[in-house]
Write a protein that holds these residues in place. Structure first.
Motif, PDB file in Angstrom:
ATOM      1  N   ALA A 126       0.851  -1.188   0.000  1.00  0.00           N
ATOM      2  CA  ALA A 126       0.000   0.000   0.000  1.00  0.00           C
ATOM      3  C   ALA A 126       0.884   1.234   0.000  1.00  0.00           C
ATOM      4  O   ALA A 126       1.990   1.220   0.551  1.00  0.00           O
ATOM      5  N   VAL A 127       0.372   2.313  -0.636  1.00  0.00           N
ATOM      6  CA  VAL A 127       1.135   3.559  -0.712  1.00  0.00           C
ATOM      7  C   VAL A 127       0.206   4.718  -0.327  1.00  0.00           C
ATOM      8  O   VAL A 127      -1.004   4.530  -0.172  1.00  0.00           O
ATOM      9  N   GLY A 128       0.749   5.887  -0.195  1.00  0.00           N
ATOM     10  CA  GLY A 128      -0.063   7.062   0.105  1.00  0.00           C
ATOM     11  C   GLY A 128      -1.082   7.318  -0.999  1.00  0.00           C
ATOM     12  O   GLY A 128      -0.876   6.930  -2.150  1.00  0.00           O
ATOM     13  N   GLN A 129      -2.189   7.990  -0.650  1.00  0.00           N
ATOM     14  CA  GLN A 129      -3.287   8.136  -1.607  1.00  0.00           C
ATOM     15  C   GLN A 129      -2.880   8.907  -2.860  1.00  0.00           C
ATOM     16  O   GLN A 129      -3.401   8.655  -3.942  1.00  0.00           O
ATOM     17  N   ASN A 130      -1.950   9.818  -2.745  1.00  0.00           N
ATOM     18  CA  ASN A 130      -1.547  10.601  -3.912  1.00  0.00           C
ATOM     19  C   ASN A 130      -0.231  10.114  -4.507  1.00  0.00           C
ATOM     20  O   ASN A 130       0.371  10.801  -5.331  1.00  0.00           O
ATOM     21  N   SER A 131       0.215   8.967  -4.065  1.00  0.00           N
ATOM     22  CA  SER A 131       1.521   8.480  -4.502  1.00  0.00           C
ATOM     23  C   SER A 131       1.474   8.000  -5.949  1.00  0.00           C
ATOM     24  O   SER A 131       0.451   7.518  -6.422  1.00  0.00           O
ATOM     25  N   SER A 132       2.611   8.155  -6.644  1.00  0.00           N
ATOM     26  CA  SER A 132       2.666   7.701  -8.039  1.00  0.00           C
ATOM     27  C   SER A 132       3.258   6.299  -8.138  1.00  0.00           C
ATOM     28  O   SER A 132       3.429   5.774  -9.231  1.00  0.00           O
TER      29      SER A 132
ATOM     30  N   GLN B 167      13.684  -7.321  -1.352  1.00  0.00           N
ATOM     31  CA  GLN B 167      14.338  -6.037  -1.134  1.00  0.00           C
ATOM     32  C   GLN B 167      15.553  -5.835  -2.051  1.00  0.00           C
ATOM     33  O   GLN B 167      15.704  -4.781  -2.662  1.00  0.00           O
ATOM     34  N   LYS B 168      16.390  -6.861  -2.154  1.00  0.00           N
ATOM     35  CA  LYS B 168      17.621  -6.767  -2.955  1.00  0.00           C
ATOM     36  C   LYS B 168      17.295  -6.608  -4.426  1.00  0.00           C
ATOM     37  O   LYS B 168      17.868  -5.797  -5.133  1.00  0.00           O
ATOM     38  N   LYS B 169      16.320  -7.422  -4.827  1.00  0.00           N
ATOM     39  CA  LYS B 169      15.950  -7.446  -6.241  1.00  0.00           C
ATOM     40  C   LYS B 169      15.484  -6.062  -6.708  1.00  0.00           C
ATOM     41  O   LYS B 169      15.829  -5.610  -7.801  1.00  0.00           O
ATOM     42  N   TYR B 170      14.701  -5.370  -5.853  1.00  0.00           N
ATOM     43  CA  TYR B 170      14.128  -4.091  -6.279  1.00  0.00           C
ATOM     44  C   TYR B 170      14.866  -2.892  -5.675  1.00  0.00           C
ATOM     45  O   TYR B 170      14.511  -1.753  -5.933  1.00  0.00           O
ATOM     46  N   GLY B 171      15.865  -3.169  -4.829  1.00  0.00           N
ATOM     47  CA  GLY B 171      16.733  -2.098  -4.335  1.00  0.00           C
ATOM     48  C   GLY B 171      16.058  -1.070  -3.445  1.00  0.00           C
ATOM     49  O   GLY B 171      16.254   0.128  -3.629  1.00  0.00           O
ATOM     50  N   PHE B 172      15.238  -1.471  -2.481  1.00  0.00           N
ATOM     51  CA  PHE B 172      14.674  -0.494  -1.534  1.00  0.00           C
ATOM     52  C   PHE B 172      15.165  -0.775  -0.113  1.00  0.00           C
ATOM     53  O   PHE B 172      15.732  -1.832   0.165  1.00  0.00           O
TER      54      PHE B 172
ATOM     55  N   ASP C  36       9.177   0.731  -8.854  1.00  0.00           N
ATOM     56  CA  ASP C  36       9.202   2.147  -8.477  1.00  0.00           C
ATOM     57  C   ASP C  36       9.853   2.379  -7.111  1.00  0.00           C
ATOM     58  O   ASP C  36      10.090   3.516  -6.711  1.00  0.00           O
ATOM     59  N   LEU C  37      10.098   1.296  -6.366  1.00  0.00           N
ATOM     60  CA  LEU C  37      10.609   1.447  -4.990  1.00  0.00           C
ATOM     61  C   LEU C  37      12.116   1.673  -4.934  1.00  0.00           C
ATOM     62  O   LEU C  37      12.661   1.930  -3.857  1.00  0.00           O
ATOM     63  N   LYS C  38      12.790   1.616  -6.051  1.00  0.00           N
ATOM     64  CA  LYS C  38      14.254   1.660  -6.067  1.00  0.00           C
ATOM     65  C   LYS C  38      14.805   2.864  -5.277  1.00  0.00           C
ATOM     66  O   LYS C  38      14.442   4.006  -5.532  1.00  0.00           O
ATOM     67  N   GLY C  39      15.647   2.559  -4.286  1.00  0.00           N
ATOM     68  CA  GLY C  39      16.271   3.620  -3.492  1.00  0.00           C
ATOM     69  C   GLY C  39      15.354   4.250  -2.459  1.00  0.00           C
ATOM     70  O   GLY C  39      15.759   5.153  -1.734  1.00  0.00           O
ATOM     71  N   LYS C  40      14.103   3.790  -2.354  1.00  0.00           N
ATOM     72  CA  LYS C  40      13.147   4.402  -1.435  1.00  0.00           C
ATOM     73  C   LYS C  40      13.047   3.582  -0.135  1.00  0.00           C
ATOM     74  O   LYS C  40      13.595   2.478  -0.036  1.00  0.00           O
ATOM     75  N   ARG C  41      12.270   4.128   0.798  1.00  0.00           N
ATOM     76  CA  ARG C  41      12.135   3.471   2.099  1.00  0.00           C
ATOM     77  C   ARG C  41      10.752   2.861   2.238  1.00  0.00           C
ATOM     78  O   ARG C  41       9.739   3.489   1.889  1.00  0.00           O
ATOM     79  N   VAL C  42      10.699   1.650   2.798  1.00  0.00           N
ATOM     80  CA  VAL C  42       9.449   0.904   2.934  1.00  0.00           C
ATOM     81  C   VAL C  42       9.250   0.538   4.402  1.00  0.00           C
ATOM     82  O   VAL C  42      10.192   0.099   5.068  1.00  0.00           O
ATOM     83  N   ALA C  43       8.027   0.742   4.905  1.00  0.00           N
ATOM     84  CA  ALA C  43       7.754   0.438   6.317  1.00  0.00           C
ATOM     85  C   ALA C  43       7.174  -0.969   6.465  1.00  0.00           C
ATOM     86  O   ALA C  43       6.275  -1.349   5.712  1.00  0.00           O
ATOM     87  N   ILE C  44       7.702  -1.724   7.408  1.00  0.00           N
ATOM     88  CA  ILE C  44       7.151  -3.063   7.681  1.00  0.00           C
ATOM     89  C   ILE C  44       7.066  -3.268   9.198  1.00  0.00           C
ATOM     90  O   ILE C  44       7.640  -2.508   9.983  1.00  0.00           O
ATOM     91  N   LYS C  45       6.351  -4.322   9.576  1.00  0.00           N
ATOM     92  CA  LYS C  45       6.165  -4.620  10.987  1.00  0.00           C
ATOM     93  C   LYS C  45       7.080  -5.775  11.378  1.00  0.00           C
ATOM     94  O   LYS C  45       7.194  -6.751  10.633  1.00  0.00           O
TER      95      LYS C  45
END
Lengths: 245, 483
Positions: free
Chosen positions: B125-131, B159-164, B137-146
């Motif tokens: 899931a992403v923010g409502q206005n996220s592209s 994670q490695k495959k998509y680089g986030f 699209d996650l490359k280099g970005k931060r992802v929140a998990i529990k």
């Protein structure tokens, strides 16, 4: 006169530094012994081994027939009979003057609180401080503190009192009051060992003067012998320095 | 010396009584009727979450309670958080865990699972206005998990495959918040959980198809509580065939249920939130106060005892004191709490109630600090005082009690006040082992209503009020002592 204190070949070292190098001494009942000597000669250390505030390294101390090396001897009971007066008074800061004097007789079950209070007031009167019963030690002058300390020691009705430079920390005008109390005690027959630099007191009150240097007793004798005709070279040197300032 | 022995005895007795009480308590319950302690997450809606009355509800909760009722056993729900629940299960502190636990081969090493009771898959899931539309699209970005979740594991596996990069949180609410605030660009979560969160107000959208399909199972420690597992399996079969299961799921995922949750959300001014949660927060406060008072009491005894051991003329006692202070002052409180709660049962084979574990933790930690300043306070009293007392014939113990301690205590008073305040604040760390004190209560309320800022403000104000009261009380005592 019976023997109160007998010391044989007493030694005390701190690590490799030997402070007492084999002392022998006998003190009789009612005797007043004054110890003089340069600072660092071991006078205070010697005094503190007599009630085991310092543990001797070797030698024998016999107090009133109790050998202090004997594990069956109860040191607390021996201490009750040997009073000690310290250079820095060491009054109990959390207690009033009266409570300082009353503490040990009451805690050790020697007398009831009421009796101890009467006794304390009496003793404070003797040292000239009857009006200070409820004062805190912090409010007293040095001379007053030392007289309270003497009263505190007397409350245990000791057979002998050790004085460890009792006037050294006092302003000059306070010294006289303290010495007066000590003279009174000496005249009343108290056995005393006094480490001091007050030569006038020694001349007037002492039955015997002991000169100590470098952990040894160098010379001893009657005051007129030591002050009038010292035999040992170190004694002459020391007295020269002190008396001709 | 006799005094010190007495103190030692009283400490030993208190510990024996504490342990004895806990053992007696659990035996007592066993003899009466078996109550299974079931661990669950603090917040994992719609599977488990606290309602307005701070009672735990949700699909998991209704399933376990219905089965228990049908099969004739009792359960006690312990909402300690997913991670803590899994650890406590392994330590034997809990009998079972139902917390939306995905059945995986790795988990089967440590747990025995029931038949699957809910099918699921991981979505992003992403923010409502996220592209952001896909993993590329996650490359280099931060992802929140529990932490410890199957969704989190899935994210890490790709994670490695998509680089986030990933950032982990202890409960779902913080995961969602991290995305809505923009700190992270996306989060991974189980599909029903994500759907429910969005329907009830999380400002997120799901952008991927369910992946890595799995199923939830009820779990027990491997090789233990097999009877409970059998009862659960039998009960699950029954509710699936008699329609109770369907009703439960509909209750939480059906349209009407979600709507009613949403309606609740509109009334959220500070005052109304306080009115809604007053009971729960004051209940948490009560626990915090009880924990604080008991911990201060035991830590003070512990501290005085070990501080005294540090100053008596005995090399062995000094060594013991130094070691105890070194160990318990050196350990982070969090580690100590987890060690005592999950580690000690592993060593002794005996459960410790979280509350007792909490008191022991604070006693050891705060007690070590107390011991250090007690020792320092006594050492700060002029040595001549002890010499004078001894020269009068007073034994060591009497001299200590009548002359040294009264002077040392005066020196220690400011440190004591400081330590009391620290103890009060440190009780919040015990939320980690699931004690329902003020901080944990706050966490649970926020998990339900997502009103983090307002609720934490209330919690903070409550702490400030009681710390102020405690400070006043301490100053009053200090003045009394001086007078």
């Amino acid at each position: 006169m019976s023997t109160k204190i007998e010391v044989q070949n007493l030694k005390k070292s701190y690590g490799s530094n030997e402070v007492l190098k084999g002392l022998d001494l006998i003190v009789k009942d009612n005797e007043v012994v004054v110890m003089i000597g340069p600072s660092g000669s071991g006078k205070s250390t010697f005094l503190r081994t007599l009630n085991k505030l310092e543990e001797p390294t070797a030698g024998k101390i016999i107090i009133d027939g109790h050998d202090l090396n004997d594990p069956r001897v109860n040191m607390n009971q021996v201490r009750e009979k040997i009073g000690m007066v310290f250079q820095h008074f060491n009054l109990f800061n959390n207690l009033t003057v009266g409570e300082n004097v009353m503490l040990s007789p009451v805690e050790l079950g020697k007398m009831s609180k009421a009796d101890a209070e009467l006794e304390a007031r009496e003793l404070l009167k003797e040292v000239g401080l009857e009006d200070k019963f409820n004062a805190k030690p912090q409010s007293l002058s040095g001379g007053q503190k030392q007289r309270v300390a003497i009263a505190r020691t007397l409350a245990m009705k000791p057979d002998m009192i050790l004085f460890d430079e009792p006037t050294s920390a006092l302003d000059p005008e306070m010294v006289g009051d303290v010495l007066a109390v000590m003279k009174k005690l000496a005249k009343a027959g108290m056995t005393m060992i006094v480490v001091t630099h007050e030569m006038g007191f020694a001349k007037e009150v002492a039955d015997r003067v002991i000169f100590m240097a470098d952990g040894h007793i160098m010379e001893e004798g009657k005051p007129e012998e030591i002050f009038g005709n010292p035999q040992n070279e170190r004694t002459q040197e020391f007295l020269n320095k002190i008396l001709n300032v | 010396m006799a005094k010190i022995k007495k103190t030692l005895l009283s400490i030993v007795f208190s510990i024996v009584i504490l342990f004895g009480w806990s053992v007696f308590n659990s035996n007592n319950v066993n003899a009466d009727e078996k109550v299974y302690e079931i661990g669950t997450d603090v917040t994992f809606p719609p599977f488990e979450f606290a309602n307005d009355q701070n009672q735990y509800v949700g699909i998991d909760m209704d399933i376990i309670r219905t089965i228990a009722k049908n099969e004739g056993f009792k359960v006690k729900i312990k909402p300690v958080g997913f991670n803590a629940a899994v650890q406590a299960l392994d330590a034997g502190q809990l009998d079972g865990v139902i917390a939306g636990t995905t059945i995986t081969d790795e988990r089967k090493q440590k747990m025995d699972f029931s038949a699957p009771y809910f099918k699921t898959g991981v979505v992003m899931a992403v923010g409502q206005n996220s592209s952001i539309k896909n993993f590329q699209d996650l490359k280099g970005k931060r992802v929140a998990i529990k932490t410890g979740t199957a969704a989190g594991d899935y994210a890490k596996s790709i994670q490695k495959k998509y680089g986030f990069k990933t950032v982990t949180f202890d409960d779902s609410n913080n995961v969602y918040n991290d995305v809505t605030t923009g700190n992270s660009v996306a989060c991974f979560e189980d599909q029903p959980v994500m759907q429910y969160a969005i329907k009830t107000g999380a400002k997120l959208k799901i952008v991927t198809k369910p992946a890595n399909g799995g199923a939830y199972g009820f779990s027990v420690k491997k090789g233990h509580n097999q009877e409970l597992l059998k009862k659960f399996d039998a009960g699950l079969k029954k509710i699936k065939s008699n329609g109770q299961y369907k009703k439960i799921v509909a209750k939480y995922l059906g349209a009407s249920a979600v709507a009613s949750q949403k309606a609740h959300k509109t009334q959220n001014t500070f005052i109304s939130l306080w009115k809604q949660n007053q009971g729960a927060l004051l209940g948490g406060l009560e626990q915090t106060v009880i924990l604080t008072v008991l911990s201060i009491f035991f830590a003070t005894i512990f501290g005085i005892f070990f501080g005294m051991l540090g100053v008596v003329p005995n090399k062995f006692a000094n060594g013991v004191s130094t070691t105890v202070i070194y160990i318990f002052r050196g350990l982070p409180l969090l580690v100590l709490a987890l060690f005592i709660y999950t580690g000690v049962p592993n060593l002794l084979g005996e459960k410790i109630p979280a509350f007792v574990a909490g008191i022991i933790t604070l006693t050891l930690n705060e007690g070590a600090y107390t011991a250090a300043f007690v020792k320092g306070g006594i050492e700060a009293v002029d040595g001549g005082q002890m010499e004078a007392a001894r020269s009068l014939g007073l034994p060591y113990g009497k001299a200590m009690r009548r002359v040294i301690l009264p002077q040392g205590l005066k020196i220690m008073v400011p440190s004591f006040i400081n330590q009391f305040i620290i103890t009060l604040k440190d009780t919040s760390i015990l939320s980690i082992i699931g004690i329902l004190e003020l901080t944990q209560t706050g966490k649970i309320i926020i998990a339900r209503n997502l009103e983090g800022f307002k609720i934490w403000t209330m919690v903070a104000l409550i702490y400030l009020v009681i710390i102020t009261l405690l400070t006043w009380l301490s100053k009053w005592v200090e003045r009394r002592m001086k007078g």
